[in-house]
Design an enzyme around this catalytic site. Structure first.
Site, PDB file in Angstrom:
ATOM      1  N   HIS A 291       0.809  -1.223  -0.065  1.00 29.29           N
ATOM      2  CA  HIS A 291       0.036  -0.027   0.055  1.00 29.29           C
ATOM      3  C   HIS A 291       0.889   1.306   0.097  1.00 29.29           C
ATOM      4  O   HIS A 291       1.923   1.156  -0.307  1.00 29.29           O
ATOM      5  CB  HIS A 291      -1.047  -0.380   1.294  1.00 29.29           C
ATOM      6  CG  HIS A 291      -1.719  -1.325   1.293  1.00 29.29           C
ATOM      7  ND1 HIS A 291      -3.068  -1.646   0.425  1.00 29.29           N
ATOM      8  CD2 HIS A 291      -1.802  -2.466   1.848  1.00 29.29           C
ATOM      9  CE1 HIS A 291      -3.521  -2.630   0.801  1.00 29.29           C
ATOM     10  NE2 HIS A 291      -2.623  -3.243   1.391  1.00 29.29           N
ATOM     11  N   GLU A 306      -2.509   0.322   7.838  1.00 27.13           N
ATOM     12  CA  GLU A 306      -1.375  -0.641   7.385  1.00 27.13           C
ATOM     13  C   GLU A 306      -0.147  -0.401   6.819  1.00 27.13           C
ATOM     14  O   GLU A 306       0.810  -0.800   6.851  1.00 27.13           O
ATOM     15  CB  GLU A 306      -2.289  -1.808   6.569  1.00 27.13           C
ATOM     16  CG  GLU A 306      -1.572  -2.899   5.943  1.00 27.13           C
ATOM     17  CD  GLU A 306      -2.263  -3.713   5.001  1.00 27.13           C
ATOM     18  OE1 GLU A 306      -1.693  -4.737   4.409  1.00 27.13           O
ATOM     19  OE2 GLU A 306      -3.270  -3.439   4.649  1.00 27.13           O
ATOM     20  N   HIS A 359       2.638  -6.948   4.593  1.00 28.68           N
ATOM     21  CA  HIS A 359       1.514  -6.482   4.735  1.00 28.68           C
ATOM     22  C   HIS A 359       0.862  -6.848   6.285  1.00 28.68           C
ATOM     23  O   HIS A 359       1.707  -7.207   7.241  1.00 28.68           O
ATOM     24  CB  HIS A 359       0.560  -6.955   3.968  1.00 28.68           C
ATOM     25  CG  HIS A 359       0.558  -6.570   2.448  1.00 28.68           C
ATOM     26  ND1 HIS A 359      -0.261  -5.845   1.793  1.00 28.68           N
ATOM     27  CD2 HIS A 359       1.711  -7.152   1.316  1.00 28.68           C
ATOM     28  CE1 HIS A 359       0.004  -5.504   0.689  1.00 28.68           C
ATOM     29  NE2 HIS A 359       1.230  -6.382   0.320  1.00 28.68           N
ATOM     30  N   GLU A 429       1.863 -11.645   6.024  1.00 28.57           N
ATOM     31  CA  GLU A 429       0.788 -10.899   6.821  1.00 28.57           C
ATOM     32  C   GLU A 429       1.001 -10.846   8.253  1.00 28.57           C
ATOM     33  O   GLU A 429       1.137 -11.876   8.943  1.00 28.57           O
ATOM     34  CB  GLU A 429      -0.629 -11.813   6.633  1.00 28.57           C
ATOM     35  CG  GLU A 429      -1.187 -11.558   5.150  1.00 28.57           C
ATOM     36  CD  GLU A 429      -2.034 -10.359   4.756  1.00 28.57           C
ATOM     37  OE1 GLU A 429      -1.538  -9.213   5.520  1.00 28.57           O
ATOM     38  OE2 GLU A 429      -2.444 -10.490   3.720  1.00 28.57           O
TER      39      GLU A 429
END
Length: 476
Positions: A291, A306, A359, A429
């Site tokens: 992102h 995030e 992430h 993650e």
């Protein structure tokens, strides 16, 4: 007449009881200061028999029960020595214990241990120390009976765990080819918990070895090169036995940990060679903090983004890889937007050897938590990369560093950063921004370093095994 004598006897008994119950009621002198003391006398039994402290009863000060050191130690068979110049008391019984008036620590065979309360000097001439520590150090179990102001001491029954203690017998270091290694050896398997402390003085990585007795004579190794300051070891706790090993450095440096097959030897190695030795000519790692910019990613508890967490971890990973001799490239180094397909395209064009996307997870329920490593399925649509092996190595090393719920590996054929890359690739993650527990960790600088360290360790292991021929980068 007999009745009168009986009444008088009862009266004298009651008066005597009341007098001894508050024998020290009034002013006492604690470390040279007058203190008003009005607490009932505390008594001691050892294996059910009253224990005589010869006019120096146990005291309760600031919520801690302290006991007269000399009378108890000698009564339990230990020798006692008082050094008035240093105000140090030494007791010897199998081990050597040193207490220091006014200090909330003691030493056991030269290893410093914390005390729940400092040693005290009462009425100018009697040393007192914390009750439980003294009795347990001398080999007894202790129970406090509050309603009776009674210290109940019993001889300790053999503890199965005590027999499982291992002795750390060697603490040494070596330096060769730009790699500095500190080695611990023991007479049994070494099991440890790990942590990182960061403050204005630098970074300290520590290891707490469970059921371990520190039996080495040298407690400190001075290093002072390549950002490493020193390494030191000490007995952090006696029951259960915990030995703490610490490496101090000016800033976070990458390291690798290895143990012998029987786990009796523990090595931590740092690459601190000269610039020519650590020139970055190793594999090229593409780091992709997910992102960024107009795309904040998932928004979690407290409004955390995030994208911010991914960037913070990615920059830390870059630092470790750069210091470890790898070449690095990042999709972004600031809070900027990068196109989804641009990320794998950049890595492919640069000829990267591995791709790591960072992430955070999110879910509607705050109960969802933990860490997952995602990868492109081996052999899917004819892809020959062995992403699963890369993902497994990253996962295993990461979970050794962090204490989150392990959600394991997961195949994801539809993620662009995994299906458009040409090199081995994973997407980590790291945790759930929507979980109260994970969110607190993810915003913690120390935890972010642990995540970066775990990923780094996995990258190092993967390329070492690739170089040795233990694994291949493609499936047959």
């Amino acid at each position: 007449m007999r009745k009168a004598i009986a009444i008088l006897s009862i009266l004298l008994f009651v008066l005597a009881f009341n007098a001894t119950s508050y024998a020290l009621s009034g002013n006492i002198v604690v470390d040279g200061k007058v203190v008003n003391y009005n607490v009932p006398d505390v008594s001691i039994t050892v294996d059910g028999n009253p224990f005589n402290t010869y006019g120096n009863p146990p005291l309760i000060l600031d919520g801690n029960t302290i006991v007269p050191l000399r009378s108890i130690a000698q009564g339990l068979g230990a020798s006692v020595n008082w050094d008035g110049t240093t105000q140090m008391i030494t007791i010897t019984k199998e081990k050597v214990f040193k207490f220091f008036i006014g200090k909330n620590y003691a030493t056991v065979d030269g290893n410093q241990v914390q005390l729940p309360a400092p040693a005290r000097l009462i009425n100018y001439d009697t040393s007192y120390v914390p009750m439980r520590f003294l009795f347990e150090s001398l080999g007894y179990d202790v129970k406090w009976i509050g309603d009776k102001y009674l210290i109940q001491v019993t001889s300790k029954t053999p503890d199965p765990q005590t027999s499982n203690n291992v002795n750390i017998t060697s603490f040494s270091s070596t330096y060769a080819n730009g790699v500095y290694t500190v080695t611990l050896k023991a007479d049994g398997p070494l099991v440890y918990q790990k942590g990182i402390l960061t403050d204005s003085s630098g970074v300290r990585v520590y290891f707490d070895f469970d059921n371990a007795i520190n039996a080495v004579t040298n407690k400190q190794i001075s290093i002072n090169q390549g950002g490493l300051n020193m390494a030191y070891i000490g007995q952090n706790q006696l029951q259960p036995a915990i030995t703490r090993f610490v490496v101090s450095m000016s800033s976070s440096l990458p390291y690798t940990i290895t143990q012998s097959q029987d786990k009796k030897e523990f090595d931590i190695s740092f690459n601190i060679g000269s610039p020519s030795q650590t020139s970055n000519n190793g594999p090229l790692i593409y780091i992709d903090p997910g992102h960024g910019g107009s795309d904040p990613g998932a928004i979690g508890i407290g409004g955390i983004h995030e994208a911010d967490i991914a960037l913070a971890i990615g920059l830390k990973l870059k630092t470790l890889l750069d210091n470890g001799g790898f070449r690095t490239m990042m999709s972004r180094t600031t809070d900027t937007y990068v196109g989804l397909y641009d990320r794998p395209d950049q890595a492919n064009s640069a000829g990267a050897d591995a791709f790591v996307s960072i992430h955070c997870d999110a879910f509607d329920s705050p109960s969802a938590n933990g860490t997952t490593v995602l990868y492109y399925p081996n052999g899917y649509n004819g892809d020959t990369r062995d992403d699963k092996t890369f993902a497994q190595i990253i996962h295993d090393n990461l979970m050794q560093e962090i204490n989150t719920t392990d959600r394991g590996l997961s195949e994801r054929p539809n993620l662009v950063v995994l299906n458009q890359t040409k090199m081995v690739a994973v997407l980590v993650e790291t945790g759930f921004v929507t979980s109260p527990t994970d969110a607190q960790l993810l915003t913690d600088d120390n935890f972010q370093w642990k995540v970066a360290q775990g990923i780094y360790n996995g990258i190092v292991q993967y390329f070492n095994e690739l170089k040795s021929g233990a694994i291949k980068s493609t499936i047959s």
